[in-house]
Design a protein around this motif. Sequence first.
Motif, PDB file in Angstrom:
ATOM      1  N   GLY A  14      19.433  41.138  46.589  1.00  0.00           N
ATOM      2  CA  GLY A  14      19.196  39.831  47.164  1.00  0.00           C
ATOM      3  C   GLY A  14      17.719  39.525  47.344  1.00  0.00           C
ATOM      4  N   THR A  15      17.408  38.244  47.375  1.00  0.00           N
ATOM      5  CA  THR A  15      16.026  37.795  47.559  1.00  0.00           C
ATOM      6  C   THR A  15      15.453  38.332  48.866  1.00  0.00           C
ATOM      7  OG1 THR A  15      16.410  35.782  46.274  1.00  0.00           O
ATOM      8  CG2 THR A  15      14.561  35.756  47.808  1.00  0.00           C
ATOM      9  N   GLY A  16      14.220  38.792  48.796  1.00  0.00           N
ATOM     10  CA  GLY A  16      13.528  39.280  49.985  1.00  0.00           C
ATOM     11  C   GLY A  16      13.639  40.774  50.208  1.00  0.00           C
ATOM     12  N   LYS A  17      14.510  41.429  49.472  1.00  0.00           N
ATOM     13  CA  LYS A  17      14.679  42.877  49.647  1.00  0.00           C
ATOM     14  C   LYS A  17      13.531  43.639  48.985  1.00  0.00           C
ATOM     15  CE  LYS A  17      18.763  42.707  51.592  1.00  0.00           C
ATOM     16  NZ  LYS A  17      18.967  43.132  52.987  1.00  0.00           N
ATOM     17  N   LYS A  18      13.271  44.822  49.520  1.00  0.00           N
ATOM     18  CA  LYS A  18      12.282  45.719  48.934  1.00  0.00           C
ATOM     19  C   LYS A  18      12.989  46.673  47.983  1.00  0.00           C
ATOM     20  CE  LYS A  18       8.964  49.362  50.105  1.00  0.00           C
ATOM     21  NZ  LYS A  18       8.285  50.099  51.204  1.00  0.00           N
ATOM     22  N   ILE A  19      12.420  46.857  46.792  1.00  0.00           N
ATOM     23  CA  ILE A  19      13.029  47.783  45.841  1.00  0.00           C
ATOM     24  C   ILE A  19      11.976  48.690  45.234  1.00  0.00           C
ATOM     25  CG2 ILE A  19      14.879  46.176  45.243  1.00  0.00           C
ATOM     26  CD1 ILE A  19      13.091  46.180  42.455  1.00  0.00           C
ATOM     27  N   SER A  62       1.462  40.842  38.016  1.00  0.00           N
ATOM     28  CA  SER A  62       2.741  41.216  38.611  1.00  0.00           C
ATOM     29  C   SER A  62       2.558  41.415  40.100  1.00  0.00           C
ATOM     30  CB  SER A  62       3.271  42.491  37.970  1.00  0.00           C
ATOM     31  OG  SER A  62       4.437  42.947  38.625  1.00  0.00           O
ATOM     32  N   GLU A  63       3.567  41.038  40.876  1.00  0.00           N
ATOM     33  CA  GLU A  63       3.518  41.243  42.320  1.00  0.00           C
ATOM     34  C   GLU A  63       3.949  42.657  42.704  1.00  0.00           C
ATOM     35  OE1 GLU A  63       4.375  36.553  43.327  1.00  0.00           O
ATOM     36  OE2 GLU A  63       5.992  38.013  43.414  1.00  0.00           O
ATOM     37  N   SER A  64       4.291  43.444  41.722  1.00  0.00           N
ATOM     38  CA  SER A  64       4.702  44.810  41.995  1.00  0.00           C
ATOM     39  C   SER A  64       3.489  45.708  42.198  1.00  0.00           C
ATOM     40  CB  SER A  64       5.541  45.344  40.829  1.00  0.00           C
ATOM     41  OG  SER A  64       4.794  45.283  39.626  1.00  0.00           O
ATOM     42  N   THR A  65       3.732  46.861  42.802  1.00  0.00           N
ATOM     43  CA  THR A  65       2.693  47.873  42.981  1.00  0.00           C
ATOM     44  C   THR A  65       3.202  49.207  42.468  1.00  0.00           C
ATOM     45  OG1 THR A  65       3.438  48.391  45.228  1.00  0.00           O
ATOM     46  CG2 THR A  65       1.702  46.741  45.010  1.00  0.00           C
ATOM     47  N   VAL A  66       2.287  50.104  42.149  1.00  0.00           N
ATOM     48  CA  VAL A  66       2.667  51.426  41.656  1.00  0.00           C
ATOM     49  C   VAL A  66       1.865  52.484  42.384  1.00  0.00           C
ATOM     50  CG1 VAL A  66       3.378  50.682  39.341  1.00  0.00           C
ATOM     51  CG2 VAL A  66       0.974  51.248  39.787  1.00  0.00           C
ATOM     52  N   SER A  67       2.303  53.718  42.262  1.00  0.00           N
ATOM     53  CA  SER A  67       1.570  54.851  42.810  1.00  0.00           C
ATOM     54  C   SER A  67       1.710  56.024  41.857  1.00  0.00           C
ATOM     55  CB  SER A  67       2.081  55.216  44.202  1.00  0.00           C
ATOM     56  OG  SER A  67       3.441  55.631  44.138  1.00  0.00           O
ATOM     57  N   ARG A  68       0.742  56.922  41.891  1.00  0.00           N
ATOM     58  CA  ARG A  68       0.783  58.125  41.029  1.00  0.00           C
ATOM     59  C   ARG A  68       0.258  59.299  41.864  1.00  0.00           C
ATOM     60  NH1 ARG A  68      -0.221  59.022  35.358  1.00  0.00           N
ATOM     61  NH2 ARG A  68       1.032  60.860  34.848  1.00  0.00           N
ATOM     62  N   ILE A  69       1.148  59.842  42.656  1.00  0.00           N
ATOM     63  CA  ILE A  69       0.793  60.954  43.521  1.00  0.00           C
ATOM     64  C   ILE A  69       1.014  62.281  42.807  1.00  0.00           C
ATOM     65  CG2 ILE A  69       1.314  62.091  45.722  1.00  0.00           C
ATOM     66  CD1 ILE A  69       2.182  59.347  46.770  1.00  0.00           C
ATOM     67  N   GLU A  79       7.818  44.608  47.066  1.00  0.00           N
ATOM     68  CA  GLU A  79       7.989  44.536  48.522  1.00  0.00           C
ATOM     69  C   GLU A  79       9.007  43.482  48.920  1.00  0.00           C
ATOM     70  OE1 GLU A  79       6.804  46.381  50.957  1.00  0.00           O
ATOM     71  OE2 GLU A  79       5.662  47.697  49.623  1.00  0.00           O
ATOM     72  N   SER A  80       9.037  42.377  48.166  1.00  0.00           N
ATOM     73  CA  SER A  80       9.950  41.290  48.503  1.00  0.00           C
ATOM     74  C   SER A  80      10.422  40.641  47.207  1.00  0.00           C
ATOM     75  CB  SER A  80       9.235  40.263  49.391  1.00  0.00           C
ATOM     76  OG  SER A  80      10.103  39.205  49.732  1.00  0.00           O
ATOM     77  N   ALA A  81      11.602  41.051  46.772  1.00  0.00           N
ATOM     78  CA  ALA A  81      12.093  40.595  45.477  1.00  0.00           C
ATOM     79  C   ALA A  81      12.410  39.108  45.464  1.00  0.00           C
ATOM     80  CB  ALA A  81      13.326  41.402  45.098  1.00  0.00           C
ATOM     81  N   ARG A  82      12.126  38.485  44.313  1.00  0.00           N
ATOM     82  CA  ARG A  82      12.443  37.065  44.115  1.00  0.00           C
ATOM     83  C   ARG A  82      13.180  36.903  42.795  1.00  0.00           C
ATOM     84  NH1 ARG A  82       6.958  35.655  45.655  1.00  0.00           N
ATOM     85  NH2 ARG A  82       6.534  35.015  43.530  1.00  0.00           N
ATOM     86  N   PRO A  83      13.918  35.811  42.624  1.00  0.00           N
ATOM     87  CA  PRO A  83      14.639  35.608  41.350  1.00  0.00           C
ATOM     88  C   PRO A  83      13.709  35.665  40.122  1.00  0.00           C
ATOM     89  CG  PRO A  83      15.519  34.127  43.004  1.00  0.00           C
ATOM     90  CD  PRO A  83      14.333  34.808  43.642  1.00  0.00           C
TER      91      PRO A  83
END
Lengths: 113, 115
Positions: A14-19, A62-69, A79-83
């Motif tokens: 759903g919209t607004g969820k973090k994934i 992209s509004e997404s973020t990544v990490s490489r630990i 952080e907040s999914a949109r359609p």
Amino acid sequence: EADIYQTPRYLVIGTGKKITLECSQTMGHDKMYWYQQDPGMELHLIHYSYGVNSTEKGDLSSESTVSRIRTEHFPLTLESARPSHTSQYLCASSERGSGNTIYFGEGSWLTVV
Amino acid sequence: KQEVTQIPAALSVPEGENLVLNCSFTDSAIYNLQWFRQDPGKGLTSLLLIQSSQREQTSGRLNASLDKSSGRSTLYIAASQPGDSATYLCAVPGGPTSGTYKYIFGTGTRLKVLA
């Protein structure tokens, strides 16, 4: 066969969820990438990494973020999914250097409702 | 800026035919060129990687050639089978100005082999 794994393969959220989309490779590759691909369309690079603690944005904003630990792990987070985030996300990896094969995971299909 | 074009966009052939897929790139200063196959809803599978110093690579019924000076590569598929039906993409590293990490992909050729 490439040892690069993505989970989940399919996600409806759903919209607004973090994934977080997970990507792991067991080949010890330094370079890892995230591509976004809409059905029938070309691939667009959204993030890449040269190694641990190295991440850069790609060509497509992209509004997404990544990490490489860890070398083997390159998760992508929204952080907040949109359609408008509905798409297929493909993770890939390759060895250090310019002349190496790039290996892809099976992809994660994200649908935001 | 490197641009990659693939022609045709779609191709439908009867089983058993030999066929050629084309890939063109605008900047000939490439390190390598890679051909991929993508099945519907799946990731990409690497088929062949041609280094800039090579002119062709072969794997089974697939043969890829590279002509850097003319900015072209072809993927030849011999004796096509229905299982070859997929989208075929070519990709080149972006080069020093855009970063060699950036693989530039063509839009692909959708191949359908009819039984």
